[in-house]
Design a protein around this motif. Sequence first.
Motif, PDB file in Angstrom:
ATOM      1  N   ARG A  23     -16.789 102.735  51.686  1.00 38.56           N
ATOM      2  CA  ARG A  23     -17.071 104.152  51.945  1.00 38.56           C
ATOM      3  C   ARG A  23     -15.983 104.764  52.803  1.00 38.56           C
ATOM      4  N   GLU A  24     -15.521 104.032  53.800  1.00 37.94           N
ATOM      5  CA  GLU A  24     -14.475 104.543  54.681  1.00 37.94           C
ATOM      6  C   GLU A  24     -13.140 104.695  53.958  1.00 37.94           C
ATOM      7  N   ILE A  25     -12.888 103.842  52.963  1.00 37.49           N
ATOM      8  CA  ILE A  25     -11.657 103.975  52.184  1.00 37.49           C
ATOM      9  C   ILE A  25     -11.607 105.342  51.528  1.00 37.49           C
ATOM     10  N   ASP A  26     -12.690 105.728  50.862  1.00 40.93           N
ATOM     11  CA  ASP A  26     -12.733 107.019  50.184  1.00 40.93           C
ATOM     12  C   ASP A  26     -12.625 108.171  51.173  1.00 40.93           C
ATOM     13  N   GLU A  27     -13.363 108.082  52.262  1.00 41.68           N
ATOM     14  CA  GLU A  27     -13.344 109.156  53.253  1.00 41.68           C
ATOM     15  C   GLU A  27     -11.969 109.305  53.902  1.00 41.68           C
ATOM     16  N   THR A  28     -11.260 108.199  54.064  1.00 41.70           N
ATOM     17  CA  THR A  28      -9.989 108.211  54.767  1.00 41.70           C
ATOM     18  C   THR A  28      -8.846 108.688  53.890  1.00 41.70           C
ATOM     19  N   PHE A  29      -8.845 108.305  52.616  1.00 39.19           N
ATOM     20  CA  PHE A  29      -7.652 108.509  51.794  1.00 39.19           C
ATOM     21  C   PHE A  29      -7.773 109.543  50.682  1.00 39.19           C
ATOM     22  N   ARG A  30      -8.946 109.685  50.083  1.00 40.22           N
ATOM     23  CA  ARG A  30      -8.988 110.416  48.818  1.00 40.22           C
ATOM     24  C   ARG A  30      -8.693 111.909  48.939  1.00 40.22           C
ATOM     25  N   SER A  31      -8.900 112.518  50.086  1.00 43.61           N
ATOM     26  CA  SER A  31      -8.639 113.953  50.223  1.00 43.61           C
ATOM     27  C   SER A  31      -7.250 114.262  50.757  1.00 43.61           C
ATOM     28  N   SER A  32      -6.493 113.235  51.097  1.00 39.57           N
ATOM     29  CA  SER A  32      -5.180 113.495  51.698  1.00 39.57           C
ATOM     30  C   SER A  32      -4.061 112.658  51.101  1.00 39.57           C
ATOM     31  N   CYS A  33      -4.393 111.681  50.261  1.00 42.05           N
ATOM     32  CA  CYS A  33      -3.387 110.765  49.716  1.00 42.05           C
ATOM     33  C   CYS A  33      -3.586 110.605  48.216  1.00 42.05           C
ATOM     34  N   ILE A  34      -2.609 109.969  47.585  1.00 47.91           N
ATOM     35  CA  ILE A  34      -2.747 109.560  46.193  1.00 47.91           C
ATOM     36  C   ILE A  34      -2.532 108.056  46.105  1.00 47.91           C
ATOM     37  N   ASP A  35      -3.017 107.477  45.013  1.00 48.96           N
ATOM     38  CA  ASP A  35      -2.769 106.062  44.760  1.00 48.96           C
ATOM     39  C   ASP A  35      -1.397 105.952  44.104  1.00 48.96           C
ATOM     40  N   LEU A  36      -0.422 105.523  44.879  1.00 47.63           N
ATOM     41  CA  LEU A  36       0.973 105.536  44.449  1.00 47.63           C
ATOM     42  C   LEU A  36       1.273 104.574  43.306  1.00 47.63           C
ATOM     43  N   VAL A  37       0.416 103.586  43.091  1.00 46.01           N
ATOM     44  CA  VAL A  37       0.694 102.579  42.064  1.00 46.01           C
ATOM     45  C   VAL A  37      -0.227 102.683  40.848  1.00 46.01           C
ATOM     46  N   HIS A  63      -9.755 103.252  36.708  1.00 49.29           N
ATOM     47  CA  HIS A  63     -11.210 103.223  36.753  1.00 49.29           C
ATOM     48  C   HIS A  63     -11.705 101.981  37.492  1.00 49.29           C
ATOM     49  N   ALA A  64     -12.950 102.030  37.908  1.00 54.36           N
ATOM     50  CA  ALA A  64     -13.547 100.919  38.647  1.00 54.36           C
ATOM     51  C   ALA A  64     -13.663  99.692  37.748  1.00 54.36           C
ATOM     52  N   PRO A  65     -13.541  98.484  38.327  1.00 57.94           N
ATOM     53  CA  PRO A  65     -13.681  97.270  37.523  1.00 57.94           C
ATOM     54  C   PRO A  65     -15.084  97.101  36.966  1.00 57.94           C
ATOM     55  N   VAL A  66     -15.171  96.364  35.844  1.00 55.19           N
ATOM     56  CA  VAL A  66     -16.462  96.114  35.206  1.00 55.19           C
ATOM     57  C   VAL A  66     -16.642  94.608  35.025  1.00 55.19           C
ATOM     58  N   SER A  67     -17.871  94.220  34.768  1.00 58.48           N
ATOM     59  CA  SER A  67     -18.198  92.812  34.545  1.00 58.48           C
ATOM     60  C   SER A  67     -18.787  92.633  33.141  1.00 58.48           C
ATOM     61  N   ASP A 112      -9.572  95.270  45.905  1.00 61.27           N
ATOM     62  CA  ASP A 112     -10.963  95.207  45.459  1.00 61.27           C
ATOM     63  C   ASP A 112     -11.171  93.887  44.718  1.00 61.27           C
ATOM     64  N   THR A 113     -12.076  93.063  45.222  1.00 56.87           N
ATOM     65  CA  THR A 113     -12.349  91.762  44.592  1.00 56.87           C
ATOM     66  C   THR A 113     -13.622  91.798  43.743  1.00 56.87           C
ATOM     67  N   ALA A 114     -13.997  92.982  43.261  1.00 53.39           N
ATOM     68  CA  ALA A 114     -15.248  93.141  42.508  1.00 53.39           C
ATOM     69  C   ALA A 114     -15.395  92.085  41.416  1.00 53.39           C
ATOM     70  N   PHE A 115     -16.544  91.404  41.420  1.00 51.97           N
ATOM     71  CA  PHE A 115     -16.951  90.398  40.441  1.00 51.97           C
ATOM     72  C   PHE A 115     -16.179  89.080  40.548  1.00 51.97           C
ATOM     73  N   PRO A 158     -15.464  87.756  48.831  1.00 52.20           N
ATOM     74  CA  PRO A 158     -15.941  87.897  47.458  1.00 52.20           C
ATOM     75  C   PRO A 158     -16.499  89.274  47.136  1.00 52.20           C
ATOM     76  N   SER A 159     -16.134  89.782  45.953  1.00 55.67           N
ATOM     77  CA  SER A 159     -16.758  90.938  45.297  1.00 55.67           C
ATOM     78  C   SER A 159     -17.007  92.130  46.217  1.00 55.67           C
ATOM     79  N   ARG A 160     -15.922  92.597  46.847  1.00 61.30           N
ATOM     80  CA  ARG A 160     -16.014  93.758  47.746  1.00 61.30           C
ATOM     81  C   ARG A 160     -14.709  94.526  47.730  1.00 61.30           C
ATOM     82  N   ARG A 161     -14.789  95.779  48.152  1.00 60.83           N
ATOM     83  CA  ARG A 161     -13.587  96.573  48.391  1.00 60.83           C
ATOM     84  C   ARG A 161     -13.133  96.353  49.833  1.00 60.83           C
ATOM     85  N   PHE A 162     -11.869  96.014  50.003  1.00 63.30           N
ATOM     86  CA  PHE A 162     -11.279  95.827  51.323  1.00 63.30           C
ATOM     87  C   PHE A 162     -10.142  96.831  51.482  1.00 63.30           C
TER      88      PHE A 162
END
Length: 359
Positions: A23-37, A63-67, A112-115, A158-162
């Motif tokens: 949650r903090e990742i989105d709040e911190t970066f999404r309104s002021s930065c872009i994903d450069l890669v 897009h978000a990873p899927v399982s 993100d280590t999702a799944f 395991p299986s989390r956004r860091f």
Amino acid sequence: MPSTVDKTSYPLDNIDATALSGREIDETFRSSCIDLVSSALGGKVLACSDEWFADATNLLLPHAPVSKPGKMVFSGQWMDGWETRRHNRRPFDWVVIRLGVASGTVTGAEADTAFFTGNYGPAVSVEGCFSSSDEEVVSWKGERGRWETILGVQHCGPSRRFGWKIAAPSSKAYTHVRLNMYPDGGIARFRLWGHAVPVFPDDKAAIFDLAAAQNGGIAISCSDEHYTSPSDLLLPGRGTDMSEGWHTERSREVGHSDWAIIKLGAPGYIRNFIADTAHYRGNFPQQVAIEALAWRGGSGEPDANDSAWRVVVAPTDMGPDREHDLPCVEGESAFTHVKLIIIPDGGLKRLRVFGRRSS
């Protein structure tokens, strides 16, 4: 730090960074930065040490990873991410990535280590360089080369956004980064949050897209992003389907409209806009209107109700799956921000803001 991490054979600089939750990742970066890669921006995997179980290119998918439990391929269980062989004899596996912009400064990173549960990468680090040669950068492989530390070794699980916010971001611009994973395993997605350092035309009279993410444009706020983010409005190309665009939920209130505020990559004199409804066929907005302002508020950014907004495109009917050319009625005024208004709701693929720099 996990015992599997060898920090002695390849030491990195100690970079002060704060760990962030998803949650903090989105709040911190999404309104002021872009994903450069991001691959949607043009980021590209140039080389990797190993990708036996799952391709490194998956790291950059927007897009978000899927399982898909039970789906098996030649190498084993299908995984949506990058996964290497077991028992790496070197300190880390690595991926070399060219940014999707000419160059960029870095504010933070996300792994993100999702799944990935029993096969996740225990730790990561990030290095960067500035180079005009992909071949030169790839030739360094897993060695020192001219890599500089962007983010030191950080623990994953395991299986989390860091996520990590760099305490004192450098003004140093990078063209390439290397993601290191200690010692092996899997990561679903990698995000590098920061700001584009564009190469503007030398000719001040040249017309270009002032809002393009590659030119430094950022979607700073919006009224709704139920399906997708307004950041997609600024991506290159016209996308492949409705997964790439700004798409709001259906409204039921009379007089409703949705809006997104975009900070231009450079203040400029706007000639015209292109509102593209590509792939939106049954859910495009009825109308689009656009306002603009020259922000002089110092710190912070303008909100949707700022009194300085001026109408530069009156409400104009939209159609399905096509580009709409919208002239700017105030072409001799310099603006820093535009506010896209969709009436009453719906989806828009891209917004182009063509003009020339004012400074």
